[in-house]
Design a protein around this motif. Structure first.
Motif, PDB file in Angstrom:
ATOM      1  N   ARG A 150      52.120  35.522  43.516  1.00  0.00           N
ATOM      2  CA  ARG A 150      51.423  34.965  42.378  1.00  0.00           C
ATOM      3  C   ARG A 150      51.913  33.205  42.466  1.00  0.00           C
ATOM      4  NH1 ARG A 150      49.711  38.052  37.144  1.00  0.00           N
ATOM      5  NH2 ARG A 150      47.784  38.725  38.047  1.00  0.00           N
ATOM      6  N   ASN A 178      34.469  37.217  43.683  1.00  0.00           N
ATOM      7  CA  ASN A 178      34.813  37.240  42.387  1.00  0.00           C
ATOM      8  C   ASN A 178      34.853  35.842  41.736  1.00  0.00           C
ATOM      9  OD1 ASN A 178      35.831  39.117  40.306  1.00  0.00           O
ATOM     10  ND2 ASN A 178      37.719  37.869  40.380  1.00  0.00           N
ATOM     11  N   VAL A 183      42.591  35.659  37.359  1.00  0.00           N
ATOM     12  CA  VAL A 183      42.904  35.942  38.652  1.00  0.00           C
ATOM     13  C   VAL A 183      43.664  34.580  39.107  1.00  0.00           C
ATOM     14  CG1 VAL A 183      42.510  36.316  41.005  1.00  0.00           C
ATOM     15  CG2 VAL A 183      41.239  37.643  39.453  1.00  0.00           C
ATOM     16  N   TYR A 206      46.992  40.556  43.031  1.00  0.00           N
ATOM     17  CA  TYR A 206      46.881  41.726  41.937  1.00  0.00           C
ATOM     18  C   TYR A 206      46.052  42.926  42.488  1.00  0.00           C
ATOM     19  CZ  TYR A 206      46.972  44.285  37.744  1.00  0.00           C
ATOM     20  OH  TYR A 206      46.942  45.373  36.849  1.00  0.00           O
ATOM     21  N   LYS A 207      44.845  42.488  42.872  1.00  0.00           N
ATOM     22  CA  LYS A 207      43.974  43.727  43.426  1.00  0.00           C
ATOM     23  C   LYS A 207      43.529  43.521  44.585  1.00  0.00           C
ATOM     24  CE  LYS A 207      41.508  44.918  38.939  1.00  0.00           C
ATOM     25  NZ  LYS A 207      40.278  44.367  38.548  1.00  0.00           N
ATOM     26  N   ASN A 266      38.534  37.332  48.367  1.00  0.00           N
ATOM     27  CA  ASN A 266      39.143  36.699  47.240  1.00  0.00           C
ATOM     28  C   ASN A 266      40.758  37.149  47.200  1.00  0.00           C
ATOM     29  OD1 ASN A 266      39.126  35.483  44.781  1.00  0.00           O
ATOM     30  ND2 ASN A 266      39.612  37.409  43.757  1.00  0.00           N
ATOM     31  N   ASP A 305      43.348  37.367  46.004  1.00  0.00           N
ATOM     32  CA  ASP A 305      44.013  37.948  44.632  1.00  0.00           C
ATOM     33  C   ASP A 305      45.251  38.728  44.944  1.00  0.00           C
ATOM     34  OD1 ASP A 305      44.496  39.199  42.321  1.00  0.00           O
ATOM     35  OD2 ASP A 305      42.541  40.124  41.983  1.00  0.00           O
TER      36      ASP A 305
END
Ligand SMILES: Cc1ncc(COP(=O)(O)O)c(C=O)c1O
Length: 268
Positions: free
Chosen positions: A195, A148, A248, A185-186, A181, A183
């Motif tokens: 985060r 990503n 991100v 969130y996803k 990645n 991340d």
């Protein structure tokens, strides 16, 4: 919209239809706009843009953040005007004053280990150069980036980029490995506590107390080092906040952990 004290010039150039005709006939179709009728922008001042009919727009995009000081900022414009009539290009075989003045001013804002500049024309070239320098300096070949990520579109830097949409059918990425990645969130791990940001993901968090996602993503990076890299990597490339991939933000302490890991990659 808030008021603005700039009166734009009346645009007298090529009209919209004529511009579109030239675009279709003479501009590479790879430059596909996101709009069927893209704006024809003719003037800008700081946060404002005007189109060919004098309509004013508040620009929240800033040329994909490249004009982050605003359009036609007077300090930048004065510097350009001052130089343009004095001297253009000479090659770097000779000294020219502005480059040295800029290097000194820029490095004065940076920490002690970042005091040397190598000026390039684009982000892709900067990353090409960073990759070449890191390989020369470390005598290692392997380089790591994250899925990503977007690090450029030149034949060398596109290997760091890890979006199928930006890949083409030519060889790229020799010696480059993409780690999972991180991340929250996803990605596979993470949620509302993870985060490294005041703004958290609206996703339920499975972490017990402290964020666990960062450690799990570091485990994936560890596996790339163990399974794909010969000894030490030459470099790790990461955007502090991924941009092209959709703003991100990584888990807390992830980047610090990744930095430590690639500097001490050998299993203890
Ligand atoms: C994080 C990042 N690195 C590198 C690049 C490449 O920069 P350029 O388009 O100037 O080659 C971009 C461009 O969007 C970027 O977002």
């Amino acid at each position: 919209m808030p008021p603005c004290d700039v009166t734009p010039e009346t645009y007298k150039g090529r009209d919209y239809d004529e511009t579109m005709r030239v675009k279709k006939k003479h501009i590479s179709p790879t430059k596909v706009p996101a709009y069927s009728e893209p704006l024809l922008l003719t003037q800008g001042k700081m946060q404002w843009l005007w189109d060919h009919e004098g309509r004013r727009y508040l620009d929240m995009f800033a040329g994909i953040v490249t004009v982050s000081v605003g359009h036609c900022h007077p300090v930048v414009a004065d510097g350009l005007k001052d130089q343009i009539d004095r001297l253009w290009h000479t090659t770097n075989l000779y000294l020219t004053p502005p480059m040295h003045e800029y290097a000194e001013k820029l490095t004065a804002t940076l920490p002690d280990h970042l005091k040397v500049c190598f000026f390039t024309n684009s982000g892709s070239e900067a990353n090409d150069l960073a990759m070449a320098l890191s390989r020369q300096y470390t005598k290692s070949f392997d380089v790591i980036s994250f899925r990503n990520a977007y690090h450029g579109g030149s034949p060398y830097s596109v290997g760091l980029t890890a979006h199928g949409t930006w890949k083409h059918n030519y060889p790229n990425g020799f010696g480059i490995h993409h780690s999972v990645n991180p991340d929250p969130y996803k990605g596979i791990w993470g949620g509302s506590k993870c985060r490294d940001s005041p703004i958290q993901a609206d996703r339920e968090c499975g972490c017990m107390g402290e964020c666990e996602a960062g450690g799990k993503y570091l485990g994936q990076l560890r596996e790339v080092l163990d399974y794909s890299v010969s000894g030490r990597p030459a470099a790790l490339f990461a955007e502090p906040i991924q941009g092209v991939g959709g703003a991100v933000q990584f888990p807390k302490n992830f980047l610090k952990g990744a930095f430590d890991l690639v500097h001490n990659p050998l299993p203890s």
